[in-house]
Design an enzyme around this catalytic site. Structure first.
Site, PDB file in Angstrom:
ATOM      1  N   LYS A 133      20.074 -14.508   5.598  1.00  0.00           N
ATOM      2  CA  LYS A 133      19.890 -13.599   4.324  1.00  0.00           C
ATOM      3  C   LYS A 133      19.982 -12.176   4.869  1.00  0.00           C
ATOM      4  CE  LYS A 133      15.745 -13.237   2.251  1.00  0.00           C
ATOM      5  NZ  LYS A 133      14.668 -13.408   1.506  1.00  0.00           N
ATOM      6  N   PHE A 153       7.135  18.237  -3.545  1.00  0.00           N
ATOM      7  CA  PHE A 153       7.542  19.479  -4.415  1.00  0.00           C
ATOM      8  C   PHE A 153       8.705  19.953  -4.128  1.00  0.00           C
ATOM      9  CE2 PHE A 153       6.547  22.297  -8.047  1.00  0.00           C
ATOM     10  CZ  PHE A 153       6.170  21.267  -8.988  1.00  0.00           C
ATOM     11  N   GLU A 163       1.154  16.800   1.806  1.00  0.00           N
ATOM     12  CA  GLU A 163       2.549  16.885   2.016  1.00  0.00           C
ATOM     13  C   GLU A 163       3.647  16.783   3.188  1.00  0.00           C
ATOM     14  OE1 GLU A 163       3.310  18.842  -2.540  1.00  0.00           O
ATOM     15  OE2 GLU A 163       2.050  19.909  -1.132  1.00  0.00           O
ATOM     16  N   ARG A 166       5.134  14.314  -4.026  1.00  0.00           N
ATOM     17  CA  ARG A 166       4.412  14.871  -3.004  1.00  0.00           C
ATOM     18  C   ARG A 166       5.663  15.766  -2.062  1.00  0.00           C
ATOM     19  NH1 ARG A 166       1.748  10.352   0.838  1.00  0.00           N
ATOM     20  NH2 ARG A 166       0.464  11.565   2.160  1.00  0.00           N
ATOM     21  N   CYS A 198      -0.479   4.239   0.451  1.00  0.00           N
ATOM     22  CA  CYS A 198      -1.116   5.412   0.759  1.00  0.00           C
ATOM     23  C   CYS A 198      -1.158   5.370   2.233  1.00  0.00           C
ATOM     24  CB  CYS A 198      -2.315   5.372   0.376  1.00  0.00           C
ATOM     25  SG  CYS A 198      -2.602   5.599  -1.479  1.00  0.00           S
ATOM     26  N   CYS A 220       0.804  -1.130  -0.157  1.00  0.00           N
ATOM     27  CA  CYS A 220       0.258   0.018   0.023  1.00  0.00           C
ATOM     28  C   CYS A 220       0.802   1.180   0.062  1.00  0.00           C
ATOM     29  CB  CYS A 220      -0.694   0.059   1.177  1.00  0.00           C
ATOM     30  SG  CYS A 220      -1.979   1.393   1.590  1.00  0.00           S
TER      31      CYS A 220
END
Length: 1306
Positions: A411, A891, A1238, A889, A151, A149
Site C-alpha cells: 500500500k 502569522f 513560532e 503559528r 504540540c 499530538c
C-alpha cells in the site's frame, strides 16, 4: 432469549449496571456524561486521534485467560461491553492516590504540552506495559501510531515510555508475570502505599460464566441489540432479521449508530460466538474465523509462522506485512477480518491481498451447509449481491503457497502510520517448474476504482510469458488500460502507483528466485524504519536555590494532566438547566438565502429554541480588524459551513438531529476558491501593502543575472485536539454573563460579546483555565462559538454550551492562508543578491479577519535571513468563498520565508552553486538593515548557522549522500541547511503590554494570575518560576487557578511568541512590589519564615495583593511608512535535515534533523526544547502532507484526522537533535529569555528542500537535469510524479478518462 436484559460491566474496578441501555450510546458518551469520567477526551469522533483511548479487558471462559486491549471509546457501543471491564485514565493513578509509573514517565520526560491528548497517550502506554512490561522501543512507537499530538513532536512521549519501564509500571509486582494472576490468589480490591496502582480484573467476571455464555438482548428507543453466544443462535437471529447487520468488531458500528445511518433497527453482535473467533490450519491452508480481530490474527500468524516452513509460509509472511499497516492498535484490537472483507470501501488493504491469495469465503445460513465463495472478480463485480440475506460469513480460507508461488501485499498511504492506502494491492504469481515462465497470476488493486479491482486481462495476457523486464513493461501497459477509470481526479498517479507496485513485485520475486533478501534498492513494505532517538543540549544553572528560572522544571499541571484531572471547557460539569447549541450551516459556497424554516426541528422532543441573527440584541457583525463578518448569516452565505443559525436543545445528540431538520432554501451564486481564480477575476479586498526599500530600478540593468519564478504554500488546518468550545452562564441579577471559552484572546472576546449582547464589559466575565491547543486558531473563530452560546443564554436565560464536533470545526473554521509569490531576483555571478521584486498573494477567504496583518507581517520577512538591500514588493488579499482564513503559528512568516528560500534555491541552481554557499554569502550580519528597516543587533544568526553546520557534519554527509545516490536507483537521499530569523514583537505599541495580579494569603500560599492563556506553551509554569524566583519561595506555594477578565483586565492576545516576555515582566513587577513590602519584616527577623513575614505584614496592615504592568518598548511601528520598531529582538535558528525517498512510490522519511536555536537564556529550557521540536514537526506537516481539497461545489473533503493527515509518531525525524545556543548575547527581556513558539516552525522548510534535492537526484538518473518545480506541500503524489522514469512516461502519455469527481486543491 429474554425480552430485555441489564447491561453489566465494570469501570475502574466498580460494577456498572444499566437497566435499559441505549445501543446508540457510545462508551465515550457514557463515561463523560453519566459517570463524569472526563479524563477520556472527545476530540474527533472518528477513532483517528486516540484522545479517547481506554483499556478494555475480557475474560475467555474457554482458555481461562484475561486479555487487555486499547480501544477508542468514541467508537465502542456501550452494549458491546457486557461482561467486560473498562479502565480509564482515572483508574490508573491520580493526584490524590498517587501517580502510576506511566504518568510519572510522562512528567519526567516533559511528554506533553497542552495536555488534551495526554490521557489517551497514558492509556495507550499503560495497556502495552500491562500486557508486556518489557516491550521493545519499536513496540512502543507502534502502539503510539494511533495517538495524535499537535504540540510535542512526539519524541518526549516515546522517551516517557522508556522512562516508565525503569520501574515496575504495574505497581503490583506482577511485571515479571506474562499473564494475569488467577482469581483465587488476588483480592477484589487492592490498596497499597505505592504511588502506582492497577485496577484488578473483576473476579466477578471470571467467576460468573453467564456473563460470557448467556444470550442477551438490549432494547433502546430506535434499535435492539442482540448478543448471541452460539452459531446456531446467531443463524436463527439472522434468519428472523435478514437485513440486520452482524457486528463482530466495534469500529464502524459505533460511528454508524451515532450518525443514525443504520437502515435496520436490529443489530446482531457475534463477539461471543466461539465458532467465529477461531484460527486453525488445514491441509491446504489457514482458516480464519470471521470474528477474529486483526490483532489476534497477527498474533496467530506469528505463532504459525514458526511452525510452518517455506514455501507454505510465504502467504503468512505477506499477510503479516499487510496486517502491520492496517489501522493502529486501537483499531486492530476491535476490527475483525470478516468486517474488513465485507466492507464496501474501495481501498482496504486485506481485501486486495485476499483477492490475490485466492482466498475462499465460507458462508452459512440456518439449516444449510457451508457455502464456499471464491474471492474473485465475480465476487467484487456483483457488489456482494449474491450473498443471501440470512447468510453470515463464518470464516475465510487462505491457501498455502507452493514452491513456485510468490505473493506480496503493498500500500502507499499519504503518510506512513494509520492511513488508508491511496492505492493498495495484492500481487500473486505462479511460475512454471523451470521458474522462467508465468503459469498463473492474480493482480488485485484497491484505490483505483470505486471498488477493488482484479486485473483479469493483465493477468491472463501474462500466462506463458517469460518472467522478465519485458513482461513488466507488458503488464504495466495492460494495467494502464484495465485500471483506467473516472472515479478519481488523480488517476495518472494511481496508475503510476499500480505499475510501480508491480515493478517492485518483480524485483522481489527476482530476489526470491536468487535466494537473497530483498534488495536495499526497494522495499515492498515501505522505507525501513529505525526507532526514534534524540539529544537535547542546553545550559542548566547550578542548583543554589535562589533562582528557579532557567531551570527545566516540570510543567506545574503535570500530575493533573497525566491523571485526566486537568479541566478543559467541555469537562466543566453540566448545569441543571443547561442547553446545547448546535449550528445550522450553509450547504453552499455562495448563495442567497431565500428562506429558513426550523419548524420540524422545533417539533423534535428536547428542542427548546432556534436562534439566528434576529436574536442578537446588539450588532451581529464583528471582525478582528474590519467588522465584515457576521455571527449568523443574514441574507447571503459566502462559504460552505457558514453559520446560519443554531438549535438549542437539552442534549447534544438531540441538537444534532434537529439541526439536520432545519430547511434552508438557497439561490446559488458564482464562486471563487483559489488564488489563481481570484487574480483572474480581480477578486481582492481593498488595500495593497507595499514595501519599497533601496533602489531596485538602479540595479535592474547592472546585475549580472536575473531569474524569475513562482512558488506557493498550501492551506493548513490547525487540528488542535480540543475543538472550539464555550459555555455561557447567565446571572440574572445585574444582567451579567459568565463565559468559559477556549480562546487565546480574552479581552477581544469580552469586547465582541459585549457588542453582540449590547451590555457593558463589566457585566461580562470571560475566563479559561487552559486551552487544548490553539496555534492561532482560537481567536476569531473562538469568538463566534462563544457568541452563539452567549446569544442563546441571553435569550433563554439558561446556561448554553456550544462545542463543535470535529467535522464542524474543520469545515467552519479558518486555516493558515494559502499563498503565492511571484518573484524576479537580480544577482551577480558570485551569488550575491542585489535586488528582489516580489508580489505576495494570500487566500483570505470570505472576510478579512486578520488577513491585513498576515500580509503586512509576512512582508516583514521579505529578506528572510539575508542582506537584500533593494526590494520592491506588493501584498494582496484574495477574496474567495472559503471560511475566513485566520491566525496560525508564524502569522505570514512561514509563507514568506518559504518564498525567500525558494528564491535562494533558484539562484543557486541557476549559478550551479551549492545552496548553502549562496545562503552564507548573503546572510545578515550585525549592522545590516532588514526590509522592515530594523537594524540587526548581533551576529547570532551566523553563530547558529556555523554551529549547526559543524555539529551536523553537513559537508561530510552531503558527500556521503552523493555516494549513496550513485549506488541506489530507487532510493534517494537529500540534505538541506536552512536558517531562520524571526522578529519578536507586535507592531502596534498598545499590544506590547501585559498585566498581572499576585495575592498572598496568611498561610503563605500565593495565588497568581496574569494575562497569558495556557495552551501548551508552558506559560503558567514559566510565570510561577518567575514568581518563585522573585519572592524567593518554593514553586509549590504558588498556583495559577485560571485567567479571567475579572482579575486581569484588558489583556493582550496570547500569541506572537511574546506571551512569556510580556507576562513575565508583569509578574515580576507585581512580585517585586510584594517583596519590597515584606522587606522590612525580613530585615527585622532574617532567620524567620516566609509565612511569619507574611503574617507580620498583615498585622501591620500592609497590603498582600499587588498588580503588575509591563510594557516591552517605547516605540511602535507604522505599516504605511515602514518606519519605527516592531521587533523587540530576533530569535535565530538553523536546521540541517536529511531525508530519504522511495522513487517508486513517493514515500519519504526524515532520517535526521539537527537544530541550533538561539532563545537567549531560556526561562525553562525543557519547555523551550519541546516548543522547538513541536513547532518543527508542525511545519514539517505543512511542507509535506497537510493538504485540503474541495469538491466542485466548495465543500471540504476533509472532516477530521481520518482524512486530514498531520504527522504521527512514525513520521517524525528518526534522529532528532536540538541544541540551544550557549552564551547568547544578552537581550533586553525579563531574565534575558527569548520567545520561541513560532520560529521553529519555519525551520521545517529544510525538509522540503532536502526532498527536492532527493527528487533532483532521481531525475538525474533519468537524464533530467532541470530545476524541477516541486510544489509545496511535497506530498507522496508530488514526489512520485516528480521522480521521472519509464513508468511515469507511459502513464502520463496514456489517455485517461475525465474524472467525475474533480477536486480543487487550495
Amino acid at each position: 432469549m429474554e425480552s430485555r436484559d441489564a447491561l453489566i460491566f465494570f469501570v475502574n474496578g466498580k460494577k456498572v449496571e444499566v437497566g435499559s441501555p441505549n445501543p446508540e450510546t457510545t462508551l465515550l458518551q457514557y463515561l463523560r456524561q453519566t459517570l463524569y469520567l472526563t479524563g477520556t477526551k472527545s476530540a474527533c469522533g472518528q477513532g483517528a486521534c486516540g484522545a479517547c483511548t481506554v483499556m478494555i479487558s475480557s475474560y475467555d471462559v474457554t482458555n481461562k485467560s484475561i486479555t487487555h486491549v486499547s480501544a477508542n471509546a468514541c467508537l465502542v457501543p456501550l452494549c458491546y461491553l457486557h461482561g467486560r471491564a473498562v479502565t480509564t485514565v482515572e483508574g490508573v493513578g491520580s493526584s490524590q492516590t498517587g501517580l502510576h509509573g506511566v504518568q510519572k514517565g510522562m512528567i519526567e520526560s516533559q511528554g506533553f504540552q497542552c495536555g488534551f491528548c495526554t490521557p489517551g497517550m497514558v492509556m495507550t502506554m499503560y495497556t502495552l506495559l500491562r500486557n508486556n512490561p518489557t516491550a521493545a522501543k519499536e513496540q512502543m512507537e507502534r502502539v503510539l501510531e494511533g495517538n495524535l499530538c499537535r504540540c510535542t513532536g512526539y519524541r518526549p512521549i516515546v522517551d516517557a515510555f522508556v522512562e516508565a519501564k525503569k520501574n515496575c509500571p504495574c505497581g503490583l509486582g506482577l511485571c515479571q508475570q506474562t499473564t494475569e494472576t488467577p482469581v483465587s490468589t488476588v483480592e477484589s480490591t487492592y490498596q497499597k502505599d505505592s504511588s502506582s496502582q492497577d485496577v484488578i480484573f473483576p473476579p466477578e467476571l471470571q467467576l460468573t460464566e453467564s456473563y460470557h455464555t448467556k444470550n442477551v438482548v438490549f432494547s433502546g428507543d430506535r434499535y435492539t441489540w442482540y448478543r448471541p453466544t452460539s452459531l446456531s443462535e446467531i443463524l436463527r437471529l439472522k434468519a428472523e432479521h435478514p437485513d440486520a447487520p452482524v457486528v463482530m468488531g466495534c469500529n464502524s458500528i459505533g460511528y454508524l449508530l451515532r450518525k443514525g445511518k443504520l437502515t435496520s433497527d436490529v443489530i446482531i453482535c457475534g463477539t461471543n460466538v466461539r465458532e467465529l473467533v477461531v484460527v486453525e490450519t488445514t491441509t491446504s491452508g489457514i482458516r480464519v474465523g470471521a470474528g477474529v480481530t486483526m490483532a489476534s490474527l497477527e498474533h496467530s500468524l506469528n505463532e504459525l509462522l514458526g511452525k510452518t516452513k517455506d514455501p507454505a509460509n510465504r502467504c503468512m509472511k505477506a499477510a503479516l506485512d499487510v496486517l502491520r499497516w492496517i489501522g493502529v492498535d486501537q483499531i486492530r484490537n476491535t476490527a475483525t477480518i470478516g468486517g474488513h472483507v465485507m466492507s464496501h470501501a474501495p481501498n482496504l488493504d486485506l481485501q486486495a491481498f485476499l483477492l490475490a491469495a485466492g482466498a475462499e469465503l465460507n458462508f452459512v445460513s440456518e439449516g444449510k451447509e457451508v457455502r464456499l465463495c471464491k474471492m474473485d472478480g465475480d465476487f467484487i463485480s456483483n457488489g456482494y449481491g449474491h450473498i443471501g440475506g440470512s447468510e453470515i460469513l463464518v470464516s475465510i480460507s487462505i491457501p498455502y503457497t507452493s514452491d513456485n508461488e510468490f505473493i506480496v501485499g503493498m500500500k502507499q498511504p499519504h503518510r506512513r502510520g494509520f492511513d488508508y492506502g491511496i492505492v493498495t494491492c495484492g500481487l500473486f504469481v505462479e511460475l512454471d517448474t523451470s521458474r522462467e515462465a508465468v503459469r498463473g497470476m492474480r493482480l488485485a488493486f484497491g484505490g483505483v476504482d470505486k471498488k477493488p479491482v482484479l486485473a483479469l486481462s493483465a493477468a491472463k495476457s501474462s500466462i506463458g510469458k517469460t518472467w522478465s523486464e519485458d513482461l513488466v513493461a507488458a503488464v504495466c501497459g495492460d494495467l494502464i488500460t484495465e485500471l483506467n477509470n473516472s472515479h478519481y481526479d488523480n488517476s495518472k498517479f494511481r496508475l503510476t502507483l499500480a505499475c510501480s507496485f508491480f515493478y517492485k513485485f518483480f524485483l522481489f520475486v527476482q530476489d526470491q528466485l536468487k535466494n537473497v533478501n530483498s534488495s536495499s534498492q526497494y522495499s515492498v513494505t515501505g522505507l525501513p524504519l529505525t526507532t526514534v532517538s534524540g539529544t537535547q543540549v542546553y545550559d542548566v544553572p547550578s542548583d543554589d536555590g535562589n533562582r528557579i528560572v532557567w531551570k527545566p522544571v516540570p510543567n506545574v499541571s503535570s500530575e493533573y494532566v497525566t491523571s485526566g484531572e486537568a479541566q478543559f471547557v467541555d469537562d466543566i460539569p453540566s448545569f441543571q438547566s443547561e442547553l446545547c447549541a448546535v449550528p445550522v450551516t450553509s450547504k453552499h459556497a455562495h448563495a442567497r438565502i431565500i428562506s429558513v424554516d426550523p419548524t420540524h426541528a422545533l417539533e423534535l422532543p428536547g428542542v427548546v429554541d432556534y436562534i439566528n441573527s434576529s436574536d442578537v440584541p446588539g450588532s451581529n457583525r464583528f471582525g478582528e480588524i474590519v467588522p465584515d463578518g457576521t455571527l449568523f448569516a443574514e441574507d447571503e452565505v459566502f462559504c460552505c459551513g457558514q453559520v446560519i443559525g443554531a438549535v438549542l436543545a437539552e442534549s447534544r445528540a438531540v441538537g444534532e438531529k434537529a439541526a439536520e431538520l432545519v430547511i434552508v432554501t438557497y439561490e446559488k451564486m458564482d464562486t471563487t476558491f483559489t488564488i489563481e481564480e481570484a487574480i483572474e477575476k480581480n477578486e481582492m479586498f481593498d488595500g495593497v501593502h507595499k514595501i519599497d526599500v533601496g533602489d531596485l530600478e538602479s540595479i535592474r540593468g547592472t546585475a549580472s543575472q536575473c531569474v524569475e519564478g513562482t512558488c506557493s504554500t498550501g492551506v493548513q488546518e490547525h487540528m488542535y485536539l480540543e475543538t472550539q468550545s464555550a459555555l455561557a452562564v447567565p446571572k440574572l441579577e445585574q444582567h451579567e454573563l459568565e463565559v468559559f471559552t477556549s480562546t487565546q484572546i480574552l479581552t477581544s472576546t469580552q469586547h465582541i460579546l459585549s457588542q453582540f449582547l449590547k451590555i457593558p464589559r463589566n457585566r461580562l466575565t470571560v475566563k479559561i483555565k487552559r486551552v487544548g491547543g490553539g496555534f492561532g486558531g482560537k481567536q476569531g473563530d473562538a469568538v463566534a462559538v462563544a457568541g452563539i452560546a452567549a446569544v442563546g443564554a441571553w435569550k433563554t436565560k439558561r446556561p448554553v454550551r456550544c462545542v463543535w464536533d470535529r467535522t464542524t470545526d474543520v469545515r467552519i473554521t479558518g486555516k493558515r492562508h494559502p499563498s503565492k509569490s511571484v518573484y524576479k531576483v537580480y544577482f551577480n555571478d558570485d551569488g550575491k543578491i542585489l535586488g528582489l521584486d516580489l508580489k505576495f498573494y494570500i487566500n483570505a477567504g470570505y472576510t478579512q479577519d486578520c488577513s491585513p496583518y498576515v500580509v503586512k507581517i509576512g512582508m516583514w520577512f521579505l529578506n528572510g535571513c539575508y542582506n537584500i538591500q533593494n526590494i520592491k514588493s506588493e501584498g494582496y488579499m484574495c477574496k474567495t468563498n472559503l471560511p475566513s482564513n485566520t491566525a496560525f503559528r508564524g502569522f505570514g512568516a512561514p509563507q514568506m520565508m518559504f518564498a525567500i528560500e525558494s528564491v535562494l534555491q533558484h539562484v543557486a541552481t541557476q549559478l550551479k552553486m551549492a545552496p548553502e554557499q549562496v545562503r552564507q554569502i548573503n546572510m545578515v550580519k550585525q549592522g545590516d538593515i532588514t526590509a522592515s528597516r530594523q537594524i540587526m543587533p548581533d551576529n547570532n544568526m551566523l553563530r547558529c548557522w556555523t554551529e549547526c553546520r559543524t555539529d551536523s557534519r553537513y559537508d561530510q554527509r552531503r558527500q556521503e549522500i552523493v555516494t549513496f545516490n550513485s549506488t541506489n536507483r530507487w532510493r534517494k537521499r537529500g540534505i538541506a541547511l536552512i536558517p531562520i530569523m524571526f522578529g519578536i514583537g507586535y507592531a502596534p505599541l498598545v499590544a506590547n503590554q501585559a498585566g498581572a495580579l499576585v495575592l498572598v494569603y496568611l498561610d503563605g500560599s500565593v495565588l497568581l494570575t496574569h494575562g497569558g492563556v495556557e495552551m501548551g506553551q508552558g506559560i503558567h509554569t514559566k510565570m510561577i518560576q518567575v514568581a518563585s524566583t522573585e519572592l524567593d519561595i518554593p514553586l509549590e506555594k504558588i498556583i495559577i487557578s485560571e485567567v479571567s477578565t475579572s482579575t486581569v483586565p484588558n489583556t493582550t492576545e496570547s500569541g506572537g511568541s511574546q506571551v512569556a516576555d510580556l507576562n513575565a515582566g508583569a509578574v515580576r513587577n507585581a512580585c517585586i512590589k510584594i517583596r519590597d513590602r515584606l522587606e522590612p519584616f525580613r530585615k527585622a527577623k532574617p532567620e524567620d519564615t516566609w509565612e511569619n513575614w507574611v503574617n507580620a505584614a498583615y498585622q501591620e496592615r500592609v497590603s498582600l495583593a499587588a498588580t503588575g504592568i509591563f510594557k516591552s518598548r517605547e516605540e511602535g511601528y507604522d505599516f504605511d511608512t515602514n518606519t519605527g520598531v516592531h521587533a523587540n529582538y530576533y530569535t535565530y535558528g538553523t536546521a540541517c535535515t536529511e531525508v530519504e525517498i522511495d522513487c517508486l512510490t513517493g514515500e519519504h522519511q526524515v532520517r535526521r534533523v539537527d537544530i541550533v536555536m538561539d532563545v537567549g537564556k531560556s526561562l525553562n529550557p525543557a519547555i523551550d526544547v519541546g516548543q522547538i521540536e513541536g513547532g518543527f514537526v508542525m511545519g514539517y506537516g505543512l511542507m509535506t502532507m497537510e493538504e485540503i481539497k474541495l469538491t466542485a461545489d466548495g465543500r471540504m473533503k476533509a472532516s477530521g484526522p481520518l482524512e486530514y493527515k498531520i504527522p504521527c509518531v512514525r513520521n517524525i525525524p528518526r534522529e532528532f537533535k536540538v541544541k540551544l545556543l550557549q552564551n547568547s548575547e544578552t537581550v533586553k527581556t525579563v531574565y534575558s529569555s527569548k520567545g520561541v513558539g513560532e520560529p521553529p516552525l519555519l525551520l521545517a522548510s529544510s525538509v522540503f528542500f532536502a526532498l527536492k534535492e532527493a527528487v533532483l537526484a532521481a531525475r538525474a538518473d533519468f537524464g533530467l537535469t532541470d530545476d524541477y518545480p516541486l510544489k509545496c506541500p511535497a506530498t507522496t503524489e508530488r514526489i512520485r510524479m516528480a521522480c521521472q522514469d519509464k513508468i511515469i512516461d507511459r502513464c502520463q502519455q496514456a489517455e485517461t478518462k475525465t474524472s467525475s469527481n474533480l477536486l480543487v486543491t487550495i
